[in-house]
Enzyme design. Structure first.
Site, PDB file in Angstrom:
ATOM      1  CG  HIS A  33     -39.321  28.231 -20.142  1.00 40.19           C
ATOM      2  ND1 HIS A  33     -39.450  29.531 -19.715  1.00 40.19           N
ATOM      3  CD2 HIS A  33     -38.056  27.859 -19.816  1.00 40.19           C
ATOM      4  CE1 HIS A  33     -38.315  29.923 -19.152  1.00 40.19           C
ATOM      5  NE2 HIS A  33     -37.458  28.934 -19.209  1.00 40.19           N
ATOM      6  CD  GLN A 152     -28.000  26.530 -20.474  1.00 42.46           C
ATOM      7  OE1 GLN A 152     -27.743  27.114 -19.449  1.00 42.46           O
ATOM      8  NE2 GLN A 152     -29.251  26.333 -20.878  1.00 42.46           N
ATOM      9  CB  SER A 185     -36.801  34.291 -16.879  1.00 40.68           C
ATOM     10  OG  SER A 185     -37.250  33.025 -17.286  1.00 40.68           O
TER      11      SER A 185
HETATM   12  O1  PAF Z   1     -31.256  27.378 -19.143  1.00 37.97           O
HETATM   13  C1  PAF Z   1     -31.617  27.316 -17.947  1.00 37.97           C
HETATM   14  O2  PAF Z   1     -32.739  27.686 -17.580  1.00 37.97           O
HETATM   15  C2  PAF Z   1     -30.643  26.777 -16.914  1.00 37.97           C
HETATM   16  O3  PAF Z   1     -29.335  27.150 -17.219  1.00 37.97           O
HETATM   17  C3  PAF Z   1     -30.752  25.254 -16.722  1.00 37.97           C
HETATM   18  C4  PAF Z   1     -30.373  24.509 -17.984  1.00 37.97           C
HETATM   19  C5  PAF Z   1     -32.168  24.891 -16.324  1.00 37.97           C
HETATM   20  C6  PAF Z   1     -29.797  24.797 -15.614  1.00 37.97           C
HETATM   21  O4  PAF Z   1     -30.089  25.408 -14.401  1.00 37.97           O
END
Ligand code: PAF
Length: 277
Positions: A33, A152, A185
Site C-alpha cells: 500500500h 480487479q 493483508s
Molecule cells: O483492493 C482493495 O483493497 C479493494 O478491493 C478496494 C479497491 C479498496 C475496494 O474496496
C-alpha cells in the site's frame, strides 16, 4: 494529514486540492500500500494524495472474512501520514451505506465471472460499486491499484473506459517479501509454518512464466504440474492458469501478452498471486 469521516468534509477539502491522485484501500496497510502512495505522490502533475480506508462489506461473500478482516486504523493512519498522504477518507458503514446499496455497477460477466469471480460470486460487483462511489466522492484525476489484484485492475479499467470516467487508472507492480511472497493483508492470517510454505505459490508461477518465456507452449501441462506440486504440499488450489493479459480469457494467438494467475488456500488462508509473462 487530515482525516475525513464524512463525505461533505472530504468534498470540501478536495475542492481546493488541485490535481488529486487517489489510493483506495481496505486498511491493514503493508509495504504494498505504501508503494501505491509513493507512486501516487510521484504521478505527474499531482498536487495532493487522497487515500481511503473502508472495509467494503459488498465485496465479501457469505462465509468470507469480512468480520475478521483486520481493522488497524491507528497504525494505518501513522503509515499513511508518514508516506505523505494529504487527506484520508475514512467513512464508516453508515456513511457509505446509509441504506442497502440498491444501485450497483454490474461488470461484464465475461470479465467478472471467471477466475476470482467464479470462486467469489458478486465480488467484482461489490468492488466496482464501491470504487465508483469512492470516485464520485473523491473525484480523483488518477487512481493507483496494485497488480496483485490483476483481475480487479482489469475490471476497473474497463469500468472507467465504458462509463467515460475522466480518471487515469495506474497499475503498480506487486510488492513482494524477500522470499517472493506477494504482500497482502491476508498474509497476517498465516501460521509460522504456513508463512514458510507460502512462497511456493510465487515459485510455481515464476517457473511457468520462465518456461513460457523460453518458448514452452503446452500451458495445460505446466498448469497441471504446478497444481500437483501445490496439492502435494498441502495447498487447495482454486485455479492456476495462463491467460491473456487484456481480458484474462484463454490465449488464442501465439504473440499475445500473457499473465499466469493463481488462487489457492493454505490452511484457512486464501492467497492470490500472478506474474506477467
Ligand atoms: O483492493 C482493495 O483493497 C479493494 O478491493 C478496494 C479497491 C479498496 C475496494 O474496496
Amino acid at each position: 494529514m487530515r482525516i475525513h469521516a464524512s463525505i461533505a468534509s472530504l468534498r470540501e477539502a478536495r475542492a481546493v486540492a488541485g490535481r488529486v491522485a487517489f489510493v483506495p484501500t481496505m486498511g491493514n496497510l503493508h509495504d504494498g500500500h505504501i508503494a501505491l502512495v509513493q507512486a501516487a505522490r510521484q504521478h505527474a502533475g499531482i498536487d495532493a494524495v487522497i487515500a481511503s480506508v473502508f472495509v467494503n462489506r459488498l465485496q465479501f461473500g457469505q462465509g468470507e472474512d469480512f468480520d475478521k478482516y483486520p481493522r488497524t486504523f491507528e497504525a494505518d493512519c501513522e503509515k499513511l501520514a508518514a508516506a505523505g498522504v494529504d487527506h484520508l477518507f475514512a467513512p464508516d458503514e453508515a456513511v457509505m451505506y446509509p441504506q442497502p446499496q440498491r444501485y450497483c455497477v454490474e461488470p461484464d460477466p465475461v470479465h467478472a465471472s471467471i477466475l476470482e469471480g467464479a470462486f467469489r460470486p458478486g465480488h467484482f460487483r461489490g468492488v466496482a460499486t464501491i470504487v465508483l462511489k469512492l470516485f464520485n466522492i473523491v473525484q480523483p484525476d488518477g487512481a493507483i491499484f496494485g497488480k496483485k489484484d490483476y483481475q480487479q485492475v482489469m475490471v476497473l479499467k474497463n469500468m472507467v473506459r465504458e462509463l467515460a470516467l475522466p480518471i487515469d487508472i495506474i497499475a503498480l507492480d506487486t510488492t513482494r517479501a524477500a522470499d517472493g511472497l506477494a504482500q497482502s493483508s491476508r498474509n497476517g492470517y498465516l501460521t509460522m509454518e504456513e508463512r514458510a510454505e507460502a512462497p511456493r505459490l510465487y515459485r510455481q508461477l515464476s517457473f511457468i512464466a520462465e518456461a513460457v518465456r523460453q518458448g514452452a507452449g503446452d500451458f495445460a501441462r505446466l498448469e497441471a504440474a504446478a497444481l500437483t506440486e501445490l496439492e502435494q504440499n498441502g495447498w487447495k488450489p482454486d485455479y492456476l492458469t495462463v491467460r491473456r493479459r487484456t481480458d484474462l480469457q484463454a490465449p488464442k494467438e501465439p504473440e499475445e501478452p500473457l499473465v499466469v494467475l493463481a488462487a489457492a488456500r493454505l490452511g484457512t488462508t486464501r492467497l492470490i498471486d500472478n506474474i506477467e509473462i
